[in-house]
Design a protein around this motif. Sequence first.
Motif, PDB file in Angstrom:
ATOM      1  N   VAL A  21       0.854  -1.192   0.000  1.00  0.00           N
ATOM      2  CA  VAL A  21       0.000   0.000   0.000  1.00  0.00           C
ATOM      3  C   VAL A  21       0.888   1.238   0.000  1.00  0.00           C
ATOM      4  O   VAL A  21       1.692   1.433   0.916  1.00  0.00           O
ATOM      5  N   VAL A  22       0.749   2.042  -1.037  1.00  0.00           N
ATOM      6  CA  VAL A  22       1.539   3.269  -1.176  1.00  0.00           C
ATOM      7  C   VAL A  22       0.596   4.452  -0.972  1.00  0.00           C
ATOM      8  O   VAL A  22      -0.308   4.685  -1.777  1.00  0.00           O
ATOM      9  N   VAL A  23       0.778   5.180   0.119  1.00  0.00           N
ATOM     10  CA  VAL A  23      -0.203   6.175   0.534  1.00  0.00           C
ATOM     11  C   VAL A  23       0.409   7.567   0.560  1.00  0.00           C
ATOM     12  O   VAL A  23       1.597   7.734   0.883  1.00  0.00           O
ATOM     13  N   PHE A  24      -0.384   8.568   0.183  1.00  0.00           N
ATOM     14  CA  PHE A  24       0.000   9.952   0.419  1.00  0.00           C
ATOM     15  C   PHE A  24      -0.159  10.194   1.926  1.00  0.00           C
ATOM     16  O   PHE A  24      -1.228   9.917   2.484  1.00  0.00           O
ATOM     17  N   ASP A 129       2.669  -9.054  -4.448  1.00  0.00           N
ATOM     18  CA  ASP A 129       1.843  -9.588  -5.525  1.00  0.00           C
ATOM     19  C   ASP A 129       1.022  -8.504  -6.212  1.00  0.00           C
ATOM     20  O   ASP A 129       0.529  -8.701  -7.321  1.00  0.00           O
ATOM     21  N   LEU A 130       0.878  -7.351  -5.525  1.00  0.00           N
ATOM     22  CA  LEU A 130       0.117  -6.247  -6.098  1.00  0.00           C
ATOM     23  C   LEU A 130       0.400  -4.972  -5.316  1.00  0.00           C
ATOM     24  O   LEU A 130       0.614  -5.015  -4.101  1.00  0.00           O
ATOM     25  N   PHE A 131       0.401  -3.840  -6.028  1.00  0.00           N
ATOM     26  CA  PHE A 131       0.508  -2.523  -5.390  1.00  0.00           C
ATOM     27  C   PHE A 131      -0.865  -1.865  -5.367  1.00  0.00           C
ATOM     28  O   PHE A 131      -1.535  -1.769  -6.408  1.00  0.00           O
ATOM     29  N   LEU A 132      -1.277  -1.392  -4.187  1.00  0.00           N
ATOM     30  CA  LEU A 132      -2.476  -0.567  -4.036  1.00  0.00           C
ATOM     31  C   LEU A 132      -1.983   0.859  -3.838  1.00  0.00           C
ATOM     32  O   LEU A 132      -1.382   1.182  -2.810  1.00  0.00           O
ATOM     33  N   VAL A 133      -2.220   1.717  -4.822  1.00  0.00           N
ATOM     34  CA  VAL A 133      -1.596   3.038  -4.846  1.00  0.00           C
ATOM     35  C   VAL A 133      -2.639   4.133  -4.669  1.00  0.00           C
ATOM     36  O   VAL A 133      -3.624   4.189  -5.415  1.00  0.00           O
ATOM     37  N   ASP A 134      -2.435   4.982  -3.677  1.00  0.00           N
ATOM     38  CA  ASP A 134      -3.278   6.160  -3.491  1.00  0.00           C
ATOM     39  C   ASP A 134      -3.007   7.142  -4.631  1.00  0.00           C
ATOM     40  O   ASP A 134      -1.860   7.305  -5.063  1.00  0.00           O
ATOM     41  N   ILE A 152      -3.347  -1.317  -8.577  1.00  0.00           N
ATOM     42  CA  ILE A 152      -4.693  -0.753  -8.495  1.00  0.00           C
ATOM     43  C   ILE A 152      -4.543   0.636  -7.884  1.00  0.00           C
ATOM     44  O   ILE A 152      -3.802   0.822  -6.915  1.00  0.00           O
ATOM     45  N   VAL A 153      -5.238   1.625  -8.466  1.00  0.00           N
ATOM     46  CA  VAL A 153      -5.163   2.996  -7.975  1.00  0.00           C
ATOM     47  C   VAL A 153      -6.493   3.361  -7.322  1.00  0.00           C
ATOM     48  O   VAL A 153      -7.559   3.039  -7.843  1.00  0.00           O
ATOM     49  N   VAL A 154      -6.422   4.029  -6.167  1.00  0.00           N
ATOM     50  CA  VAL A 154      -7.623   4.460  -5.436  1.00  0.00           C
ATOM     51  C   VAL A 154      -7.819   5.957  -5.647  1.00  0.00           C
ATOM     52  O   VAL A 154      -6.940   6.766  -5.342  1.00  0.00           O
ATOM     53  N   TRP A 155      -8.984   6.317  -6.208  1.00  0.00           N
ATOM     54  CA  TRP A 155      -9.370   7.715  -6.423  1.00  0.00           C
ATOM     55  C   TRP A 155     -10.638   7.996  -5.619  1.00  0.00           C
ATOM     56  O   TRP A 155     -11.456   7.101  -5.415  1.00  0.00           O
ATOM     57  N   ALA A 217       9.428   2.232 -17.956  1.00  0.00           N
ATOM     58  CA  ALA A 217       9.249   2.758 -19.308  1.00  0.00           C
ATOM     59  C   ALA A 217       8.310   3.965 -19.289  1.00  0.00           C
ATOM     60  O   ALA A 217       7.445   4.075 -18.420  1.00  0.00           O
ATOM     61  N   PRO A 218       8.459   4.882 -20.243  1.00  0.00           N
ATOM     62  CA  PRO A 218       7.565   6.050 -20.297  1.00  0.00           C
ATOM     63  C   PRO A 218       6.132   5.648 -20.629  1.00  0.00           C
ATOM     64  O   PRO A 218       5.891   4.622 -21.272  1.00  0.00           O
ATOM     65  N   VAL A 219       5.199   6.477 -20.173  1.00  0.00           N
ATOM     66  CA  VAL A 219       3.768   6.255 -20.442  1.00  0.00           C
ATOM     67  C   VAL A 219       3.163   7.563 -20.918  1.00  0.00           C
ATOM     68  O   VAL A 219       3.775   8.623 -20.804  1.00  0.00           O
ATOM     69  N   ASP A 220       1.936   7.494 -21.443  1.00  0.00           N
ATOM     70  CA  ASP A 220       1.278   8.731 -21.848  1.00  0.00           C
ATOM     71  C   ASP A 220       0.434   9.285 -20.708  1.00  0.00           C
ATOM     72  O   ASP A 220       0.329   8.688 -19.637  1.00  0.00           O
ATOM     73  N   LYS A 221      -0.186  10.419 -20.968  1.00  0.00           N
ATOM     74  CA  LYS A 221      -0.919  11.137 -19.920  1.00  0.00           C
ATOM     75  C   LYS A 221      -2.149  10.399 -19.418  1.00  0.00           C
ATOM     76  O   LYS A 221      -2.700  10.728 -18.375  1.00  0.00           O
ATOM     77  N   TYR A 222      -2.619   9.410 -20.150  1.00  0.00           N
ATOM     78  CA  TYR A 222      -3.832   8.689 -19.769  1.00  0.00           C
ATOM     79  C   TYR A 222      -3.555   7.481 -18.871  1.00  0.00           C
ATOM     80  O   TYR A 222      -4.486   6.798 -18.455  1.00  0.00           O
ATOM     81  N   ASP A 223      -2.303   7.242 -18.570  1.00  0.00           N
ATOM     82  CA  ASP A 223      -1.936   6.004 -17.877  1.00  0.00           C
ATOM     83  C   ASP A 223      -2.675   5.823 -16.555  1.00  0.00           C
ATOM     84  O   ASP A 223      -3.198   4.752 -16.269  1.00  0.00           O
ATOM     85  N   LEU A 224      -2.712   6.879 -15.730  1.00  0.00           N
ATOM     86  CA  LEU A 224      -3.319   6.767 -14.395  1.00  0.00           C
ATOM     87  C   LEU A 224      -4.841   6.724 -14.444  1.00  0.00           C
ATOM     88  O   LEU A 224      -5.481   6.410 -13.443  1.00  0.00           O
ATOM     89  N   TYR A 225      -5.423   7.032 -15.591  1.00  0.00           N
ATOM     90  CA  TYR A 225      -6.867   7.153 -15.693  1.00  0.00           C
ATOM     91  C   TYR A 225      -7.521   5.963 -16.392  1.00  0.00           C
ATOM     92  O   TYR A 225      -8.576   5.498 -15.985  1.00  0.00           O
ATOM     93  N   TYR A 226      -6.890   5.500 -17.456  1.00  0.00           N
ATOM     94  CA  TYR A 226      -7.558   4.513 -18.297  1.00  0.00           C
ATOM     95  C   TYR A 226      -6.766   3.213 -18.465  1.00  0.00           C
ATOM     96  O   TYR A 226      -7.253   2.287 -19.097  1.00  0.00           O
ATOM     97  N   ARG A 227      -5.547   3.154 -17.937  1.00  0.00           N
ATOM     98  CA  ARG A 227      -4.747   1.946 -18.118  1.00  0.00           C
ATOM     99  C   ARG A 227      -4.385   1.304 -16.785  1.00  0.00           C
ATOM    100  O   ARG A 227      -3.416   0.547 -16.695  1.00  0.00           O
TER     101      ARG A 227
END
Length: 525
Positions: A21-24, A129-134, A152-155, A217-227
């Motif tokens: 779990v990676v938290v702000f 086995d998995l990162f849960l990212v704030d 998995i990202v939590v919004w 590797a680099p990603v585009d601006k949509y990475d955190l939203y749609y990928r």
Amino acid sequence: MRVFVLLCALVASALSLQFGVVVFPETGHLNPLLAIVEAASKNGHTTVVFGPEFFMKSCEREVGSYPFAKCVNLGFYNISEFGDEYMQKIVQMDPLPSLEEINKHANAFNAFLAPALLAAIQRESIHLDLFLVDFGAWSGTAVADALKTPTIVVWPLTLQFPVINNPSIPALGTAMSLHMSWTERLYNYFVQHVFLIGMTFATEPVHNAIRASVGAAPVDKYDLYYRRIIITPSIYGLDIGQPLCPNVNAVGFLSRVSTESDLSNSNVPAEWKEFMDGCTNGIVYINMGSVAILPDEWVHRIESAAVHFVTEKKQCVVWKLQKRQLNIVTEARNTDPSLMRLTTHLPFSPRLLLAHPHASVFVTHCGDTSVYESVQNMVPLVGISLFADQADMCARVADARVGLSLDKRSPTLSNDLISAITEMQTDKRPVAMKKLKSLKALGHALGGARRAADILESVALHADLYQNFFCDFVQLPWYQLHDIDVTLASGVGLFVLFYVPYLLFRACCCRGSKRQQRDTKHKRE
């Protein structure tokens, strides 16, 4: 028998997963993640919560009660710049500028986070086995990608994830109602596209520079939203219902079962129990958060309203405020202590207060956790947003008719607050309570932390299957992605549709006019 027990233990061990779990490092960000941590622990999985050194005490206090969870220190991070002066400056900004300002510091934190997180994992030899990212600690996804681990990202809301840019969906930071005028829709559309341009030329390079620092590797601006697979505590009816990609999972209330089981009188100190039980005219709970520093003038306006409800209406007021604020509210401190409680720290969970039958209205800064807790306990709200996306959440509260939203800068804030609280206790209360009841039922039906934990488990075990959940539309050429081809074609079509008939009409009229002029001329001759 021993062999059977040993076999069961081996099977359980084989099925056990370990989540990171990676938290702000802020309480409002930690609380929903802890609900998922608790549910995952009950499923037999272990969890490692990562945070900077200054956050370790809070982390260990909250996580220490879970047998399958621990905190890992990422080292020193300098937070001295986030002093009272800085937070007071942020509070006095409009939502969009404050979002931009906070984003600068979020980028600085994430630049620290990514290499520190990777170093800690390698130092401690942690296999995840998995990162849960704030969402506030988004660079955790870079480390996950570098280690080839699912994420998995939590919004907090779904406003960030429209399938297409839609002028009818209020853009983040605009604080707009769902019911917009024509000019507001135009402004909203403009903000959405400026936001996309900013993501392309500002956000994307920063993200990729941080990713490069950990070998991702680099990603585009949509990475955190749609990928990425996304979990959000959204409840439609409070949040705005809209078409979403299947990677977005609205799970309802992310609250800990252990906290829910604490909602009993035995966990409230005797003096507080006696106080709340005696507030038969109702309790107004005021909590503007622990981070923002309000100008003294604003504090006094809230104080004036609080004193009014104690002296004029004989209602109880519980005001959780900061120590520096407590020192200046002399009028409130001298008000009847049997009705007025001023405190810098509640000796029990705020949810216990909201769950009390005498709780009538919650005055809040519209933090995500605060709003969801109020909805869960069916307490109407009065929101005074202070910075960032709080204004958007206040707008959602007003749209849902479960509360009212006020302007923090209003010189008449004291009277506005008195009127708003009174309305939520009288005229607007029946509608608000009916809506709160339905939102509470829906929030629980969505599955909450248990469903979130199941999603974690499923993604960790079957990450490859989730590739089909992502929106392919973000891979379209830029002119199709922004509907430029459709807009141009529509423009040409409208031009032809209206201009060609205009030319024909003009030609016919002109021909008739010229013939008439010739006839007139001949007659004169």
